[in-house]
Design a protein around this motif. Structure first.
Motif, PDB file in Angstrom:
ATOM      1  N   SER A  59      40.730  78.558  13.423  1.00 19.67           N
ATOM      2  CA  SER A  59      40.161  77.534  14.301  1.00 19.67           C
ATOM      3  C   SER A  59      40.603  76.039  13.412  1.00 19.67           C
ATOM      4  CB  SER A  59      38.915  77.539  14.559  1.00 19.67           C
ATOM      5  OG  SER A  59      38.146  77.613  13.498  1.00 19.67           O
ATOM      6  N   ASN A  60      40.301  76.084  12.111  1.00 15.67           N
ATOM      7  CA  ASN A  60      40.540  74.962  11.102  1.00 15.67           C
ATOM      8  C   ASN A  60      41.673  74.344  11.022  1.00 15.67           C
ATOM      9  OD1 ASN A  60      37.680  74.832  10.461  1.00 15.67           O
ATOM     10  ND2 ASN A  60      37.729  75.863   8.901  1.00 15.67           N
ATOM     11  N   GLN A  61      42.775  75.133  11.204  1.00 12.80           N
ATOM     12  CA  GLN A  61      44.166  74.654  11.138  1.00 12.80           C
ATOM     13  C   GLN A  61      44.840  74.336  12.523  1.00 12.80           C
ATOM     14  OE1 GLN A  61      45.550  78.214   8.799  1.00 12.80           O
ATOM     15  NE2 GLN A  61      47.416  78.355  10.222  1.00 12.80           N
ATOM     16  N   LEU A  62      44.102  74.694  13.524  1.00 15.44           N
ATOM     17  CA  LEU A  62      44.782  74.281  14.873  1.00 15.44           C
ATOM     18  C   LEU A  62      44.947  73.007  15.096  1.00 15.44           C
ATOM     19  CD1 LEU A  62      42.891  77.060  16.925  1.00 15.44           C
ATOM     20  CD2 LEU A  62      45.307  77.305  16.269  1.00 15.44           C
ATOM     21  N   VAL A  63      46.093  72.596  15.526  1.00 13.34           N
ATOM     22  CA  VAL A  63      46.361  71.142  15.913  1.00 13.34           C
ATOM     23  C   VAL A  63      46.837  70.978  17.517  1.00 13.34           C
ATOM     24  CG1 VAL A  63      47.667  68.973  15.606  1.00 13.34           C
ATOM     25  CG2 VAL A  63      46.819  70.287  13.467  1.00 13.34           C
ATOM     26  N   THR A  64      47.594  71.836  17.832  1.00 14.55           N
ATOM     27  CA  THR A  64      47.903  71.876  19.091  1.00 14.55           C
ATOM     28  C   THR A  64      47.672  73.208  19.441  1.00 14.55           C
ATOM     29  OG1 THR A  64      49.754  70.543  18.912  1.00 14.55           O
ATOM     30  CG2 THR A  64      50.007  71.600  20.631  1.00 14.55           C
ATOM     31  N   LEU A  65      47.461  73.481  20.878  1.00 16.36           N
ATOM     32  CA  LEU A  65      47.014  74.781  21.527  1.00 16.36           C
ATOM     33  C   LEU A  65      47.247  74.858  22.839  1.00 16.36           C
ATOM     34  CD1 LEU A  65      45.839  77.487  20.596  1.00 16.36           C
ATOM     35  CD2 LEU A  65      43.312  76.743  21.369  1.00 16.36           C
ATOM     36  N   SER A  66      48.352  76.040  23.244  1.00 16.95           N
ATOM     37  CA  SER A  66      48.701  75.983  24.884  1.00 16.95           C
ATOM     38  C   SER A  66      47.982  77.562  25.218  1.00 16.95           C
ATOM     39  CB  SER A  66      50.051  75.667  24.768  1.00 16.95           C
ATOM     40  OG  SER A  66      50.510  74.688  24.292  1.00 16.95           O
ATOM     41  N   PHE A  67      47.755  77.366  26.389  1.00 17.05           N
ATOM     42  CA  PHE A  67      47.282  78.645  27.103  1.00 17.05           C
ATOM     43  C   PHE A  67      48.160  78.757  28.591  1.00 17.05           C
ATOM     44  CE2 PHE A  67      43.682  77.815  24.586  1.00 17.05           C
ATOM     45  CZ  PHE A  67      43.287  79.142  23.933  1.00 17.05           C
ATOM     46  N   ILE A  68      49.081  79.423  28.739  1.00  9.65           N
ATOM     47  CA  ILE A  68      49.817  79.690  29.706  1.00  9.65           C
ATOM     48  C   ILE A  68      49.601  81.050  30.648  1.00  9.65           C
ATOM     49  CG2 ILE A  68      52.244  79.649  30.985  1.00  9.65           C
ATOM     50  CD1 ILE A  68      52.894  78.190  27.965  1.00  9.65           C
ATOM     51  N   GLY A  69      49.010  80.916  31.650  1.00 11.53           N
ATOM     52  CA  GLY A  69      48.713  82.098  32.835  1.00 11.53           C
ATOM     53  C   GLY A  69      47.970  83.125  31.863  1.00 11.53           C
ATOM     54  N   CYS A  70      46.705  82.701  31.075  1.00  7.73           N
ATOM     55  CA  CYS A  70      45.651  83.429  30.425  1.00  7.73           C
ATOM     56  C   CYS A  70      44.383  83.596  31.271  1.00  7.73           C
ATOM     57  CB  CYS A  70      45.762  83.058  29.029  1.00  7.73           C
ATOM     58  SG  CYS A  70      47.042  82.848  28.044  1.00  7.73           S
ATOM     59  N   SER A  71      43.928  84.382  30.954  1.00 10.00           N
ATOM     60  CA  SER A  71      42.335  84.602  31.191  1.00 10.00           C
ATOM     61  C   SER A  71      41.390  85.144  30.307  1.00 10.00           C
ATOM     62  CB  SER A  71      42.369  85.351  32.604  1.00 10.00           C
ATOM     63  OG  SER A  71      42.781  86.533  32.386  1.00 10.00           O
ATOM     64  N   VAL A  72      40.167  84.955  30.354  1.00  8.35           N
ATOM     65  CA  VAL A  72      39.277  85.785  29.393  1.00  8.35           C
ATOM     66  C   VAL A  72      38.786  87.064  30.196  1.00  8.35           C
ATOM     67  CG1 VAL A  72      37.059  85.676  28.371  1.00  8.35           C
ATOM     68  CG2 VAL A  72      38.389  83.423  28.649  1.00  8.35           C
ATOM     69  N   ARG A  73      38.863  87.980  29.496  1.00  8.02           N
ATOM     70  CA  ARG A  73      38.629  89.394  29.770  1.00  8.02           C
ATOM     71  C   ARG A  73      37.410  89.492  30.538  1.00  8.02           C
ATOM     72  NH1 ARG A  73      39.995  93.376  25.370  1.00  8.02           N
ATOM     73  NH2 ARG A  73      42.136  92.984  26.223  1.00  8.02           N
ATOM     74  N   ASP A  74      37.396  90.267  31.727  1.00  3.47           N
ATOM     75  CA  ASP A  74      35.911  90.373  32.491  1.00  3.47           C
ATOM     76  C   ASP A  74      34.705  90.633  31.480  1.00  3.47           C
ATOM     77  OD1 ASP A  74      37.359  89.307  34.558  1.00  3.47           O
ATOM     78  OD2 ASP A  74      37.594  91.395  35.432  1.00  3.47           O
ATOM     79  N   GLY A  75      33.787  90.185  31.552  1.00  2.55           N
ATOM     80  CA  GLY A  75      32.561  90.743  30.954  1.00  2.55           C
ATOM     81  C   GLY A  75      32.389  90.248  29.464  1.00  2.55           C
ATOM     82  N   GLU A  76      33.483  89.475  29.108  1.00  2.00           N
ATOM     83  CA  GLU A  76      33.405  89.014  27.637  1.00  2.00           C
ATOM     84  C   GLU A  76      33.320  87.307  27.712  1.00  2.00           C
ATOM     85  OE1 GLU A  76      36.406  90.346  25.104  1.00  2.00           O
ATOM     86  OE2 GLU A  76      36.352  92.265  25.508  1.00  2.00           O
ATOM     87  N   SER A  77      33.319  86.781  28.852  1.00  2.00           N
ATOM     88  CA  SER A  77      33.234  85.163  28.577  1.00  2.00           C
ATOM     89  C   SER A  77      32.074  84.779  28.308  1.00  2.00           C
ATOM     90  CB  SER A  77      33.697  84.641  30.216  1.00  2.00           C
ATOM     91  OG  SER A  77      32.859  85.194  31.098  1.00  2.00           O
ATOM     92  N   GLN A  78      30.762  84.831  29.032  1.00  3.01           N
ATOM     93  CA  GLN A  78      29.829  84.083  28.592  1.00  3.01           C
ATOM     94  C   GLN A  78      28.870  84.985  28.167  1.00  3.01           C
ATOM     95  OE1 GLN A  78      29.169  81.105  29.069  1.00  3.01           O
ATOM     96  NE2 GLN A  78      30.848  80.419  30.587  1.00  3.01           N
ATOM     97  N   SER A  79      28.730  86.045  28.566  1.00 12.79           N
ATOM     98  CA  SER A  79      27.421  86.856  28.088  1.00 12.79           C
ATOM     99  C   SER A  79      27.803  87.516  26.498  1.00 12.79           C
ATOM    100  CB  SER A  79      27.582  88.433  28.874  1.00 12.79           C
ATOM    101  OG  SER A  79      28.758  88.996  28.847  1.00 12.79           O
ATOM    102  N   GLU A  80      28.992  87.853  26.164  1.00  6.57           N
ATOM    103  CA  GLU A  80      29.374  88.046  24.835  1.00  6.57           C
ATOM    104  C   GLU A  80      29.625  87.266  23.751  1.00  6.57           C
ATOM    105  OE1 GLU A  80      31.785  91.676  24.362  1.00  6.57           O
ATOM    106  OE2 GLU A  80      30.841  92.670  26.110  1.00  6.57           O
ATOM    107  N   PHE A  81      30.645  86.174  24.101  1.00  8.89           N
ATOM    108  CA  PHE A  81      30.460  84.962  23.453  1.00  8.89           C
ATOM    109  C   PHE A  81      29.319  84.207  22.980  1.00  8.89           C
ATOM    110  CE2 PHE A  81      35.129  84.692  25.418  1.00  8.89           C
ATOM    111  CZ  PHE A  81      35.300  85.895  24.494  1.00  8.89           C
ATOM    112  N   GLY A  82      28.513  83.967  24.075  1.00 11.80           N
ATOM    113  CA  GLY A  82      27.046  83.292  23.914  1.00 11.80           C
ATOM    114  C   GLY A  82      27.249  82.134  23.066  1.00 11.80           C
ATOM    115  N   GLY A  83      26.381  82.097  21.938  1.00  9.37           N
ATOM    116  CA  GLY A  83      26.592  81.063  21.009  1.00  9.37           C
ATOM    117  C   GLY A  83      27.567  81.067  20.065  1.00  9.37           C
ATOM    118  N   LYS A  84      28.501  81.990  20.354  1.00  7.16           N
ATOM    119  CA  LYS A  84      29.760  82.484  19.357  1.00  7.16           C
ATOM    120  C   LYS A  84      30.771  81.466  19.982  1.00  7.16           C
ATOM    121  CE  LYS A  84      28.116  86.757  17.624  1.00  7.16           C
ATOM    122  NZ  LYS A  84      28.630  88.240  17.677  1.00  7.16           N
TER     123      LYS A  84
END
Length: 495
Positions: free
Chosen positions: A88-113
């Protein structure tokens, strides 16, 4: 390694393509150390496709600090999150093309992370539902967002919570599939709250809220959006917003554009390449309310004509592209140049303009700082070409295709009749020239090209469909010898 040697090699590596730089870094440890620096890795994109788990493991063995990453058609799961968090500290440019977060891992598991990418400056999200990944994007200055029908305000509203310093905003609204109608934009806060929950509608309100929060915005591209006149004008009234560049929606009623420009008097760059009946009047009105315009683009517009006189009154204009506007008359060009106040041009595109050779001569002579010139399709005389060679010595791009009157004399400066204002000067006087297109010019010959085309920095040369040329091997070898940096050489003859 001595510092001077380090500097010399760094300078040399800048001229290599990103792929060649990566190959060079494998030669030895010293070269690897030199190339592992931000200025030599900034344009190297690392792309992960579909099944990314193995690629993530492989990349973890690399030591170079790449800055640009792209995820294409990947379901973002635990391994991708761990990878993003690690780098994360070295990311300057980031692209997402046709991506999605896996079901069940978006809000509940990432939480404060959720991810904090403090050094990220550019984020491109194309048809990807990934805003739940980020807790904060404090230094992102460019957002490019393309959403399809089945996505919603949720994506934009979540990103709005993370963004604080946006300068460049590009929003694309794609056509819907299966015959669905194009989405509409509304100004309705209550509807926005409801639609965020339903996750079905992408409203204008979400766009406006993002812009109100990021008053640092200077460049906006709404070309592919559908805004009403009311909606657009409400953006121009956002307190503290000072735009410098604006691309208006294509289907916008152009009558509101001058009103928008009056409210956003800080605008210096405009693209008005739309074909509506009143464009000529609109361009004239815009020129009057934005006298400090520096860049104006009006391509392939069959409705403009008289407004050219107002355009050539802009005293701070640096870039002008009025290519393929076939209805601007020679008479109006003559009047515009006669009353010219535009003397700072660096980029001028007059591709197939109906401007006379005399008017072109006077226009160019008054703008000696031009770096880019396209005068294709104009009857440019040898006299005008010699004036270009004598006075426009900062030229880097010269495009003179389909100029039926240019001959060897114009290239070499060898002609009998000339005035005191034009000293016969060969094309080779343009020391900084990098790109030269002389396609479809029947009067130039091998002799003229060999004598005139001699440039230390020339990389691109086009002599396509020049009927006066004998395209043999010796001719090509000689031109390449005289132009040591030549990379792209087009000499295909008309069939």
């Amino acid at each position: 390694m001595p510092y001077i040697q380090f500097q010399i090699l760094t300078h040399i590596f800048r001229f290599l393509t990103s792929g060649d730089r990566l190959k060079a870094s494998q030669v030895c440890k010293k070269w690897l150390q030199i190339i592992d620096c931000p200025e030599l890795l900034c344009d190297v994109k690392i792309q992960f496709l579909e099944e990314g788990d193995e690629a993530f493991k492989l990349f973890s063995r690399m030591t170079r600090r790449f800055q640009c990453f792209s995820f294409c058609k990947i379901v973002i799961g635990n391994s991708a999150i761990q990878f993003l968090r690690k780098y994360s500290n070295q990311l300057v440019t980031l692209s997402f093309i046709g991506c999605s977060v896996r079901d069940g891992e978006s809000q509940s598991e990432f939480g404060g992370k959720k991810l904090c990418c403090d050094n990220l400056t550019t984020l491109h999200v194309l048809n990807s539902d990934i805003p739940s990944l980020f807790a904060s994007l404090p230094n992102v200055t460019e957002l490019k967002l393309r959403l399809f029908f089945f996505q919603s305000d949720y994506v934009l509203s979540e990103l709005t919570k993370c963004l604080f310093k946006l300068e460049r905003l590009l929003l694309y609204n794609c056509l819907t599939f299966e015959g669905r109608r194009r989405r509409k934009f509304y100004i309705d806060e209550e509807a926005l709250e409801q639609n965020v929950k339903l996750e079905k509608v992408f409203t204008f309100s979400s766009v406006k809220l993002l812009m109100e929060k990021n008053k640092t915005l200077t460049d906006v591209d709404f070309t592919f959006l559908s805004f009403s006149e009311q909606a657009l004008l409400s953006i121009s009234e956002i307190e503290g917003l000072k735009l410098r560049s604006m691309l208006f929606p294509r289907k916008l009623l152009s009558s509101c554009i001058p009103k928008f420009c009056e409210m956003q008097s800080s605008l210096i760059c405009l693209d008005l390449s739309f074909s509506l009946p009143d464009t000529d009047v609109i361009v004239s009105a815009v020129c009057k309310c934005l006298p400090n315009l520096q860049e104006l683009i009006i391509k392939k517009n069959p409705t403009i004509d008289r407004c050219i006189t107002e355009v050539f009154q802009l005293q701070n204009l640096v870039k002008l592209d009025i290519s393929d506007n076939i209805n601007i008359s020679e008479c109006n060009y003559l009047e515009a140049v006669a009353n010219l106040k535009t003397f700072k041009l660096k980029h001028l595109n007059l591709h197939f303009a109906k401007i006379s050779d005399d008017s072109l001569f006077n226009l160019l002579k008054c703008n000696r700082n031009i770096r880019y010139l396209d005068a294709s399709g104009i009857r440019v005389s040898d006299k005008t070409l010699n004036m270009i060679c004598q006075n426009l010595t900062l030229l880097k791009f010269l495009i003179l295709a389909s100029c039926a009157t240019i001959s060897d004399s114009g290239l070499t400066g060898e002609f009998e009749h000339y005035s005191d204002s034009v000293t016969p000067t060969p094309l080779s006087n343009l020391k900084y020239l990098k790109v030269l297109y002389l396609s479809s010019n029947s009067l130039i010959t091998n002799r003229g090209c060999i004598k005139a085309i001699r440039f230390r920095k020339l990389t691109d040369l086009s002599l396509i469909e020049c009927r006066g040329l004998n395209l043999n091997g010796d001719f090509e070898i000689e031109l390449k010898k005289q132009n040591p940096c030549l990379q792209n050489f087009e000499v295909i003859k008309e069939m």
